[in-house]
Design a protein around this motif. Structure first.
Motif, PDB file in Angstrom:
ATOM      1  N   TRP A   1      77.419 -15.713   2.878  1.00  0.00           N
ATOM      2  CA  TRP A   1      76.459 -16.209   3.866  1.00  0.00           C
ATOM      3  C   TRP A   1      77.018 -17.463   4.527  1.00  0.00           C
ATOM      4  O   TRP A   1      77.681 -18.270   3.875  1.00  0.00           O
ATOM      5  CB  TRP A   1      75.116 -16.517   3.185  1.00  0.00           C
TER       6      TRP A   1
ATOM      7  N   VAL B   1      68.678 -11.307   9.289  1.00  0.00           N
ATOM      8  CA  VAL B   1      68.520 -12.611   8.657  1.00  0.00           C
ATOM      9  C   VAL B   1      67.447 -13.443   9.344  1.00  0.00           C
ATOM     10  O   VAL B   1      66.935 -14.417   8.775  1.00  0.00           O
ATOM     11  CB  VAL B   1      69.877 -13.348   8.648  1.00  0.00           C
TER      12      VAL B   1
ATOM     13  N   LEU C   1      67.214 -18.917   6.657  1.00  0.00           N
ATOM     14  CA  LEU C   1      66.523 -18.553   5.425  1.00  0.00           C
ATOM     15  C   LEU C   1      65.659 -19.691   4.901  1.00  0.00           C
ATOM     16  O   LEU C   1      64.521 -19.478   4.467  1.00  0.00           O
ATOM     17  CB  LEU C   1      67.565 -18.162   4.368  1.00  0.00           C
TER      18      LEU C   1
ATOM     19  N   ASP D   1      73.181 -19.073   8.702  1.00  0.00           N
ATOM     20  CA  ASP D   1      72.252 -18.073   8.177  1.00  0.00           C
ATOM     21  C   ASP D   1      71.354 -18.680   7.102  1.00  0.00           C
ATOM     22  O   ASP D   1      70.160 -18.361   7.017  1.00  0.00           O
ATOM     23  CB  ASP D   1      73.016 -16.875   7.603  1.00  0.00           C
TER      24      ASP D   1
ATOM     25  N   HIS E   1      69.871 -10.109   0.160  1.00  0.00           N
ATOM     26  CA  HIS E   1      70.844  -9.293   0.896  1.00  0.00           C
ATOM     27  C   HIS E   1      70.200  -8.006   1.413  1.00  0.00           C
ATOM     28  O   HIS E   1      70.422  -7.617   2.568  1.00  0.00           O
ATOM     29  CB  HIS E   1      72.030  -8.938  -0.009  1.00  0.00           C
TER      30      HIS E   1
ATOM     31  N   ILE F   1      63.871 -13.219   7.161  1.00  0.00           N
ATOM     32  CA  ILE F   1      63.806 -13.461   5.721  1.00  0.00           C
ATOM     33  C   ILE F   1      63.755 -14.957   5.456  1.00  0.00           C
ATOM     34  O   ILE F   1      64.343 -15.761   6.187  1.00  0.00           O
ATOM     35  CB  ILE F   1      65.005 -12.803   4.995  1.00  0.00           C
TER      36      ILE F   1
ATOM     37  N   ALA G   1      67.782  -8.757   4.330  1.00  0.00           N
ATOM     38  CA  ALA G   1      68.534  -9.218   5.497  1.00  0.00           C
ATOM     39  C   ALA G   1      69.326  -8.077   6.127  1.00  0.00           C
ATOM     40  O   ALA G   1      69.381  -7.957   7.361  1.00  0.00           O
ATOM     41  CB  ALA G   1      69.464 -10.354   5.100  1.00  0.00           C
TER      42      ALA G   1
END
Length: 348
Positions: A326, A290, A334, A330, A282, A293, A285
């Motif tokens: 999330w 986002v 990741l 997203d 978090h 990461i 991001a």
């Protein structure tokens, strides 16, 4: 839901070099953090497989230097290029044999397209990464040979000094500004990696080396297995200023599961909850977006909290992120999309 995961760093190949072990990546095992069967069950679709040369004599552990104030572990002794080359060649041969024996279940990946194909075909894609460039000679002949063999990612230093720079020691609490930056040969190495399309990994690099690389490199800046210094002020983690530079380069940070790089107290405590990991996700991001990461577990290279345990714990982490607001879009960034983008922009 099973997510397709590209992982930024593991040391699983080290298990092949343990002469007391009968480790076989192609068979399911309770030993270590990663093998083919557990990976397939968990959505692990590929990642950066590190070739790392340990010191001939194991360096001291954090516990030997632990005080009420933290710890300051000295850098291990440097190793010779010839010693590193011998070890590197053995590990590389193991990886090539593993690909051959896997019957197309494990593929050495040499391009972004090949990694994307692995995700689509549900086979494991392995990117060859070198952690610490001691096996690279000062004329760089071996760099070209390793690149031809499949090397696509390189950390110029591990946490010790070599011909190219000085890695960051494990100090807590402390700044990552711990020593000198890149040598002239180190700067030349960065330029050659840019020309060849070899991704440069900033994890284990001290702050001066980080900024030397940021000034020189034309590629996105990448730290494959590092966390936020603001939340855990260990020298191995990234300051806000470093995070901002990674964003500006369109790079990526692979959040690592190492217990002492997660916890606010820097301790090697296996009771760290999932929130210890998601807090770093978090924070990074929120700080840089986002799009910058990813995951960089460091499986088989560090102490992983019990809540994760091994690769089979990754879906639990991703489900936790869903509960923490999330979106699936997203999470896709990741887990794999950000790595694919950086590979492509690096020229891989």
């Amino acid at each position: 839901m099973k997510y397709k995961v590209i992982d930024g760093h593991n040391d699983t190949l080290l298990n092949y070099m343990d002469e007391t072990s009968d480790f076989d990546f192609l068979k399911e095992s309770d030993a270590g953090h990663l093998d083919l069967i557990r990976a397939q069950k968990s959505g692990f679709s590929g990642g950066f497989f590190a070739i790392f040369t340990p010191n001939p004599v194991s360096p001291p552990s954090i516990s030997e230097f632990l005080t009420e104030k933290g710890y300051q572990v000295p850098l291990p002794d440097p190793i010779s290029s010839s010693y590193a080359q011998l070890h590197t060649n053995k590990v590389l041969a193991k990886m090539l044999k593993l690909e051959k024996d896997s019957q197309q279940q494990f593929i050495i990946v040499r391009s972004e397209k090949e990694m994307r194909d692995c995700l689509n075909k549900n086979v494991i894609g392995g990117i060859i990464h070198m952690e610490g460039a001691e096996a690279i000679d000062l004329d760089f002949n071996s760099l070209y040979v390793y690149h031809q063999a499949g090397l696509r990612s390189l950390g110029p230093v591990w946490s010790r000094a070599n011909n190219f720079g000085e890695g960051v020691p494990y100090h807590f609490p402390a700044s990552p500004d711990t020593g000198p930056g890149l040598t002239e040969k180190g700067k030349q190495l960065i330029r050659l990696c840019n020309e060849l399309g070899v991704m440069i990994d900033l994890s284990h690099m001290n702050e001066k080396g980080f900024w030397d690389t940021a000034r020189l490199s034309t590629q996105p800046l990448v730290a494959t297995h590092s966390n936020a210094h603001k939340l855990c002020p260990i020298t191995r983690n990234l300051t806000d200023k470093q995070l901002d530079a990674i964003k500006e380069s369109n790079g990526v940070v692979g959040v690592t599961f190492c217990a002492n790089m997660l916890r606010t107290d820097g301790r090697m405590d296996l009771s760290a909850p999932l929130e210890a990991i998601t807090d770093h996700i978090h924070y990074i991001a929120d700080r840089i977006g986002v799009e910058h990461i990813a995951l960089g577990s460091d499986f088989d290279g560090c102490t992983i909290p019990d809540v994760i345990k091994d690769v089979t714990g990754v879906p639990k982490l991703l489900d936790q992120l869903l509960r923490e607001s999330w979106t699936e879009a997203d999470i896709a960034k990741l887990t794999h999309l950000n790595w694919l983008r950086v590979l492509k922009e690096t020229g891989i």
